[in-house]
Design an enzyme around this catalytic site. Structure first.
Site, mmCIF file in Angstrom:
data_model
loop_
_atom_site.group_PDB
_atom_site.id
_atom_site.type_symbol
_atom_site.label_atom_id
_atom_site.label_comp_id
_atom_site.label_asym_id
_atom_site.label_seq_id
_atom_site.Cartn_x
_atom_site.Cartn_y
_atom_site.Cartn_z
ATOM 1 N N ASP A 1 -2.047 5.822 -5.061
ATOM 2 C CA ASP A 1 -2.352 4.947 -3.941
ATOM 3 C C ASP A 1 -2.711 3.549 -4.446
ATOM 4 O O ASP A 1 -3.808 3.315 -4.954
ATOM 5 C CB ASP A 1 -3.514 5.542 -3.142
ATOM 6 C CG ASP A 1 -3.850 4.754 -1.882
ATOM 7 O OD1 ASP A 1 -3.284 3.661 -1.695
ATOM 8 O OD2 ASP A 1 -4.670 5.244 -1.084
ATOM 9 N N TRP B 1 2.209 -4.105 9.379
ATOM 10 C CA TRP B 1 1.591 -4.792 10.509
ATOM 11 C C TRP B 1 1.004 -6.117 10.060
ATOM 12 O O TRP B 1 0.617 -6.292 8.904
ATOM 13 C CB TRP B 1 0.538 -3.921 11.191
ATOM 14 C CG TRP B 1 -0.678 -3.607 10.353
ATOM 15 C CD1 TRP B 1 -0.898 -2.492 9.612
ATOM 16 C CD2 TRP B 1 -1.840 -4.442 10.179
ATOM 17 N NE1 TRP B 1 -2.112 -2.569 8.976
ATOM 18 C CE2 TRP B 1 -2.717 -3.755 9.314
ATOM 19 C CE3 TRP B 1 -2.215 -5.691 10.676
ATOM 20 C CZ2 TRP B 1 -3.942 -4.286 8.921
ATOM 21 C CZ3 TRP B 1 -3.440 -6.227 10.284
ATOM 22 C CH2 TRP B 1 -4.291 -5.524 9.425
ATOM 23 N N TYR C 1 -10.037 3.087 12.010
ATOM 24 C CA TYR C 1 -10.806 2.934 10.777
ATOM 25 C C TYR C 1 -12.253 3.290 11.087
ATOM 26 O O TYR C 1 -12.712 3.157 12.230
ATOM 27 C CB TYR C 1 -10.715 1.498 10.244
ATOM 28 C CG TYR C 1 -9.335 1.112 9.799
ATOM 29 C CD1 TYR C 1 -8.916 1.358 8.496
ATOM 30 C CD2 TYR C 1 -8.437 0.544 10.687
ATOM 31 C CE1 TYR C 1 -7.633 1.026 8.087
ATOM 32 C CE2 TYR C 1 -7.152 0.204 10.283
ATOM 33 C CZ TYR C 1 -6.765 0.454 8.981
ATOM 34 O OH TYR C 1 -5.494 0.125 8.587
ATOM 35 N N ASP D 1 0.823 -1.209 0.000
ATOM 36 C CA ASP D 1 0.000 0.000 0.000
ATOM 37 C C ASP D 1 0.858 1.259 0.000
ATOM 38 O O ASP D 1 1.489 1.578 1.002
ATOM 39 C CB ASP D 1 -0.906 -0.031 1.236
ATOM 40 C CG ASP D 1 -1.805 1.177 1.360
ATOM 41 O OD1 ASP D 1 -2.013 1.870 0.347
ATOM 42 O OD2 ASP D 1 -2.311 1.417 2.476
ATOM 43 N N SER E 1 -0.070 4.219 2.755
ATOM 44 C CA SER E 1 0.210 4.157 4.188
ATOM 45 C C SER E 1 1.678 3.793 4.371
ATOM 46 O O SER E 1 2.369 3.478 3.399
ATOM 47 C CB SER E 1 -0.698 3.135 4.885
ATOM 48 O OG SER E 1 -0.420 1.820 4.435
ATOM 49 N N ASN F 1 3.025 2.020 7.557
ATOM 50 C CA ASN F 1 3.347 1.006 8.562
ATOM 51 C C ASN F 1 3.243 -0.407 8.008
ATOM 52 O O ASN F 1 2.442 -0.680 7.122
ATOM 53 C CB ASN F 1 2.407 1.125 9.765
ATOM 54 C CG ASN F 1 2.739 2.305 10.644
ATOM 55 O OD1 ASN F 1 2.142 3.371 10.507
ATOM 56 N ND2 ASN F 1 3.694 2.136 11.538
ATOM 57 N N THR G 1 -6.013 1.341 -2.922
ATOM 58 C CA THR G 1 -7.423 1.467 -3.263
ATOM 59 C C THR G 1 -7.635 1.129 -4.729
ATOM 60 O O THR G 1 -6.791 1.420 -5.572
ATOM 61 C CB THR G 1 -7.971 2.883 -2.975
ATOM 62 O OG1 THR G 1 -9.337 2.950 -3.403
ATOM 63 C CG2 THR G 1 -7.183 3.943 -3.734
#
Length: 396
Positions: free
Chosen positions: A285, A107, A145, A100, A103, A105, A288
């Protein structure tokens, strides 16, 4: 002459790529993904996740400003999600991840999550006690979220992408995953590829660590996304450079205006020869599937397409008239990047199985555009971290 120079440059890049491949580039066969029809519910869920990522509730306003190589296979679920494999720990624990650029991070779900946490239990979970290279960090992390939240603890461990092994990578171990955001995804977690200034707890993103640890010759990664939902191959993410065989004309580079998101300046947007937007910022991005327009442009563009608005914020289009719809052109770096109706119209299924056609252009109350996989699927995209620039070229 220009064409000759282009062919020579492609030959040189291919030669260099072949030479590098012997030493560093890793080509992993693409994952197979069975064909299925995207549902209207999935389309709406994608919009909800998008609002959340840009810190938006519906109707809120967002500010876009915030205070040698490996080839990865990408799994495509009806153009909604592109995911590929990494592994964490010693011995390696595998995860299918969403890569992505919206963003920063990294995780994954934690083995410490509750048995009642359905989203967590639905995916492979990281077991810290099973990894000899695990190092506890002690800091908490949390990501909100609109349909729930994600929280847990930060840790460090080795992260492998193909033959590349990143040492001491900080990542999040998600212990709490409330809501439905990640319940039905084909990925366990997220690899953020934006910049550190965007990251929770200022954790260094995975690709930045690849660069800092000298694992790639070029601090560049690039995406080639296949848009056919029934394709057995979803495309390719290349760490460490570009693949000239994946595009058909020179890359057009533009500088980033802010190094947090992959944000840059567009000159204009045209629909059917009419300029509907000028001088707007845009964000590339990969997280999405949609194309996001500011409110004014959203209304104009869907009106020009003849869309019928619905109560849930979608625009219905006549499936029988798709071929008559106009081209949408984005002017970036003085070059024209067009999208045809087959690029920006999504055919989705209602709960009763009936099919409808929706505009893939959605609304957020922002003053910038978001170019998701609708655009990146048509145009090969190079993300140049070192030179703080982004490049686009027609995908092969």
């Amino acid at each position: 002459m220009l064409r000759l120079l282009w062919l020579l440059s492609v030959w040189a890049l291919c030669w260099l790529g072949t030479k590098s491949e012997d030493h560093q580039l890793i080509r992993i066969p693409m994952q197979r993904q069975a064909s299925f029809m995207a549902t209207r519910r999935q389309h709406r869920a994608g919009k909800t996740s998008l609002y959340a990522k840009y810190n938006l509730a519906k109707g809120a306003t967002a500010m876009v400003q915030r205070s040698s190589g490996a080839s990865e296979p990408l799994d495509n679920r009806q153009n909604l999600e592109y995911a590929g494999p990494i592994s964490i720990g010693t011995p390696r624990q595998p995860f299918n991840m969403l890569f992505d650029t919206g963003s920063a991070n990294l995780w994954v779900p934690s083995a410490e999550c509750s048995a009642r946490n359905v989203a967590c239990q639905h995916h492979h979970r990281y077991n810290a006690s099973a990894s000899s290279s695990h190092v506890a960090d002690g800091r908490r992390f949390a990501i909100a979220y609109s349909t729930g939240h994600l929280s847990g603890m930060l840790a460090q461990d080795t992260v492998a992408v193909g033959r590349l092994v990143v040492q001491n990578q900080t990542f999040g171990m998600a212990i709490h995953e409330s809501g439905s955001t990640f319940l039905d995804t084909n990925f366990a977690g997220i690899v953020g590829l934006a910049f550190r200034s965007l990251a929770e707890q200022q954790a260094t993103p995975l690709f930045q660590n690849m660069c800092d640890q000298g694992l790639v010759e070029q601090c560049v990664f690039s995406f080639y996304l296949k848009r056919n939902g029934s394709a057995r191959q979803g495309g390719e993410l290349l760490f460490g450079g570009i693949d000239a065989k994946r595009f058909t004309a020179p890359l057009t580079y533009v500088p980033l205006t802010h190094a947090d998101y992959w944000q840059f300046q567009m000159q204009s947007v045209e629909v059917d020869g009419k300029t509907i937007s000028q001088g707007r910022q845009a964000v590339a991005d990969t997280g999405t599937s949609l194309l996001v327009a500011p409110p004014r442009e959203y209304l104009i563009i869907n009106s020009l397409l003849g869309g019928l608005p619905t109560a849930s914020g979608e625009y219905l289009l006549r499936c029988s008239e798709i071929d008559r719809l106009p081209e949408i052109v984005f002017v970036i770096g003085s070059q024209r990047f067009g999208l045809l109706p087959r690029d920006y119209v999504m055919q989705v299924a209602n709960d009763d199985g009936s099919l409808v056609c929706l505009s893939a252009i959605t609304l957020m109350d922002t003053d910038f555009w978001i170019l998701g996989d609708v655009f990146i699927g048509r145009y090969y995209t190079a993300f140049d971290v070192a030179q703080r620039r982004i490049g686009f070229a027609p995908a092969a």
